[in-house]
Design a protein around this motif. Structure first.
Motif, PDB file in Angstrom:
ATOM      1  N   HIS A  19       0.849  -1.180   0.000  1.00 32.42           N
ATOM      2  CA  HIS A  19       0.000   0.000   0.000  1.00 32.42           C
ATOM      3  C   HIS A  19       0.891   1.239   0.000  1.00 32.42           C
ATOM      4  CE1 HIS A  19      -2.858   3.011   1.555  1.00 32.42           C
ATOM      5  NE2 HIS A  19      -3.790   2.230   1.018  1.00 32.42           N
ATOM      6  N   VAL A  20       0.409   2.342  -0.592  1.00 30.84           N
ATOM      7  CA  VAL A  20       1.235   3.552  -0.680  1.00 30.84           C
ATOM      8  C   VAL A  20       1.632   4.061   0.705  1.00 30.84           C
ATOM      9  CG1 VAL A  20       0.420   4.329  -2.921  1.00 30.84           C
ATOM     10  CG2 VAL A  20      -0.846   4.978  -0.865  1.00 30.84           C
ATOM     11  N   GLY A  21       0.784   3.803   1.715  1.00 28.76           N
ATOM     12  CA  GLY A  21       1.137   4.219   3.072  1.00 28.76           C
ATOM     13  C   GLY A  21       2.380   3.503   3.566  1.00 28.76           C
ATOM     14  N   ALA A  24       5.441   4.761   1.555  1.00 29.84           N
ATOM     15  CA  ALA A  24       5.888   6.063   2.046  1.00 29.84           C
ATOM     16  C   ALA A  24       6.702   5.903   3.333  1.00 29.84           C
ATOM     17  CB  ALA A  24       4.681   6.966   2.293  1.00 29.84           C
ATOM     18  N   GLU A  25       6.207   5.065   4.238  1.00 38.12           N
ATOM     19  CA  GLU A  25       6.907   4.841   5.502  1.00 38.12           C
ATOM     20  C   GLU A  25       8.297   4.263   5.272  1.00 38.12           C
ATOM     21  OE1 GLU A  25       6.463   2.017   9.488  1.00 38.12           O
ATOM     22  OE2 GLU A  25       4.763   2.296   8.131  1.00 38.12           O
ATOM     23  N   SER A  35      10.604  13.909   1.988  1.00 33.12           N
ATOM     24  CA  SER A  35       9.413  14.616   1.543  1.00 33.12           C
ATOM     25  C   SER A  35       9.346  15.982   2.199  1.00 33.12           C
ATOM     26  CB  SER A  35       8.153  13.813   1.891  1.00 33.12           C
ATOM     27  OG  SER A  35       6.998  14.562   1.584  1.00 33.12           O
ATOM     28  N   THR A  39       1.849  15.464   2.754  1.00 32.86           N
ATOM     29  CA  THR A  39       1.121  14.260   2.322  1.00 32.86           C
ATOM     30  C   THR A  39       1.995  13.405   1.413  1.00 32.86           C
ATOM     31  OG1 THR A  39       0.166  15.527   0.487  1.00 32.86           O
ATOM     32  CG2 THR A  39      -1.130  15.372   2.513  1.00 32.86           C
ATOM     33  N   GLU A  41       2.141  10.264   1.090  1.00 33.93           N
ATOM     34  CA  GLU A  41       1.383   9.179   0.457  1.00 33.93           C
ATOM     35  C   GLU A  41       0.753   9.658  -0.850  1.00 33.93           C
ATOM     36  OE1 GLU A  41      -1.409   7.099   2.850  1.00 33.93           O
ATOM     37  OE2 GLU A  41      -0.119   7.037   4.609  1.00 33.93           O
ATOM     38  N   ILE A  44       3.456  10.032  -3.553  1.00 35.64           N
ATOM     39  CA  ILE A  44       3.874   8.731  -4.085  1.00 35.64           C
ATOM     40  C   ILE A  44       2.795   8.141  -4.989  1.00 35.64           C
ATOM     41  CG2 ILE A  44       4.315   6.329  -3.405  1.00 35.64           C
ATOM     42  CD1 ILE A  44       5.850   7.457  -0.991  1.00 35.64           C
ATOM     43  N   SER A  45       1.544   8.219  -4.549  1.00 36.15           N
ATOM     44  CA  SER A  45       0.437   7.696  -5.348  1.00 36.15           C
ATOM     45  C   SER A  45       0.355   8.401  -6.699  1.00 36.15           C
ATOM     46  CB  SER A  45      -0.879   7.861  -4.583  1.00 36.15           C
ATOM     47  OG  SER A  45      -1.967   7.392  -5.352  1.00 36.15           O
ATOM     48  N   GLN A  67      -4.778   1.953  -4.272  1.00 37.33           N
ATOM     49  CA  GLN A  67      -3.620   2.479  -3.543  1.00 37.33           C
ATOM     50  C   GLN A  67      -2.574   1.406  -3.228  1.00 37.33           C
ATOM     51  OE1 GLN A  67      -3.298   6.080  -2.533  1.00 37.33           O
ATOM     52  NE2 GLN A  67      -4.637   5.880  -4.307  1.00 37.33           N
ATOM     53  N   THR A  68      -2.592   0.313  -3.967  1.00 33.76           N
ATOM     54  CA  THR A  68      -1.655  -0.791  -3.741  1.00 33.76           C
ATOM     55  C   THR A  68      -0.937  -1.116  -5.041  1.00 33.76           C
ATOM     56  OG1 THR A  68      -3.108  -1.701  -2.022  1.00 33.76           O
ATOM     57  CG2 THR A  68      -1.404  -3.152  -2.887  1.00 33.76           C
TER      58      THR A  68
END
Length: 357
Positions: A19-21, A24-25, A35, A39, A41, A44-45, A67-68
């Motif tokens: 997932h984009v979350g 990002a992490e 970043s 935002t 995420e 990246i999305s 979002q995956t």
């Protein structure tokens, strides 16, 4: 490190969709990317969606769920081996290796594989395309988009004298025209194909000045205003200038170069560079040719850090001429004929009425 490269490294390390979350992490905590926004995420999305849309199957990434994302190669290997990788968030099956087809291409593919030469309802077509992973869309009404795009293509191809790829069967049902065999529709398409060929030959026989005047008329029919053929010399490679008006709101200044070249004598990248160098302030470029464009010219025209140059090849030119009734006339709603009376001189009054002179 470049953001896309950082994402690629994270997905390679994970060996599964993320997932984009989570992406990002990992890119931030791993020091792969910093970043400056609030935002990451969303950033990246957006970058992933943009890369997939721009490059298609050449993109290193593929969307497997909302979002995956996964790496395309790993998605292909998983699909071919029969295993299904488990994403960190939400775990639907990844799509087939053909993810990212247009609505139109999806419709054709579904009909070919599941139609059995019988019409299918557009909602069923859309469902199959989504189920197989061929259709990737973030829209909320994919069924409506599918039907609208199919109908639009049918009308556009009919207007151009082409045999439509699809056939309407009423109440939302759609089939392929190729299932109809060699009936009247096939004969009309064969006739119109010969008309397109003859029209292209007539374009090649025109004098340079006549050809430029013809292009100015076509541009006017397409919605351009203040169209003007430049002087034969000292034009810096630009043959026609005009302003493209969209909905009486958007106005885009265009500089057009026309190339009446024989078939297989394709336009090369230096021509695109010349046109770009001849553009005035706030102008965009358009090259129109009776031939075609080399791969290098197409790449040069789409350079992301330079002024875009639009390209129209001979096939597209002929289609647009027929669509706007220039050089041809319709003997029936679907059947075209060469306009034997057509000359540039006889169209001068029409050009004057559009404010071209």
């Amino acid at each position: 490190m470049d953001l896309l490269k950082a994402i690629e490294d994270v997905l390679k390390s994970a060996q599964q969709p993320l997932h984009v979350g989570v992406i990002a992490e990992k890119v931030i905590s791993g020091g792969l990317w910093k970043s400056s926004g609030k935002t990451p995420e969303a950033t990246i999305s957006a970058r992933l969606y943009s890369d997939i849309k721009k490059k298609g199957e050449a993109s290193a990434f593929v969307k497997v769920a909302p979002q995956t994302f996964a790496l395309r190669d790993s998605s292909m290997e998983a699909t071919n081996s029969g295993s299904t990788p488990t994403p960190t968030k939400e775990a639907p099956k990844p799509p087939s290796v053909h993810a990212g087809f247009s609505f139109i291409d999806c419709a054709q593919k579904v009909l070919e594989e599941f139609g059995g030469k019988k019409p299918m309802h557009y909602k069923e077509i859309t469902g199959k395309a989504l189920e197989k992973g061929w259709l990737v869309t973030s829209g909320k009404t994919p069924e409506a988009s599918m039907y609208a795009q199919v109908i639009t293509e049918i009308k556009r191809q009919q207007k151009r004298g082409e045999r439509p790829r699809f056939v309407q069967h009423g109440r939302g049902y759609i089939g392929l025209s190729q299932w109809m065999g060699r009936g009247l529709a096939f004969q009309i398409e064969q006739h119109n194909h010969q008309v397109r060929k003859a029209l292209r030959e007539r374009l090649l026989a025109m004098k340079p000045g006549e050809f430029e005047e013809l292009i100015s008329q076509l541009l006017a029919e397409m919605g351009f205003e203040m169209v003007e053929v430049t002087k034969l010399s000292g034009d810096g490679g630009i043959d026609v200038r005009g302003t493209l008006v969209v909905g009486d709101v958007v106005r885009i200044k265009m500089a057009v170069q026309v190339k009446k070249w024989k078939l297989k004598n394709n336009i090369l990248a230096p021509v695109v560079q010349q046109v770009r160098g001849s553009l005035g302030a706030h102008e965009q470029g358009l090259i129109i040719t009776t031939s075609d464009f080399s791969a290098g010219a197409i790449k040069e025209a789409a350079q992301p850090d330079k002024t875009p140059i639009a390209l129209m090849n001979g096939e597209q030119l002929v289609m647009l001429l027929m669509e706007h009734g220039i050089g041809v006339h319709r003997s029936t709603p679907d059947l075209f004929e060469i306009d034997e009376e057509f000359t540039i001189a006889e169209k001068e009054n029409e050009i004057e009425n559009k404010g071209l002179k």
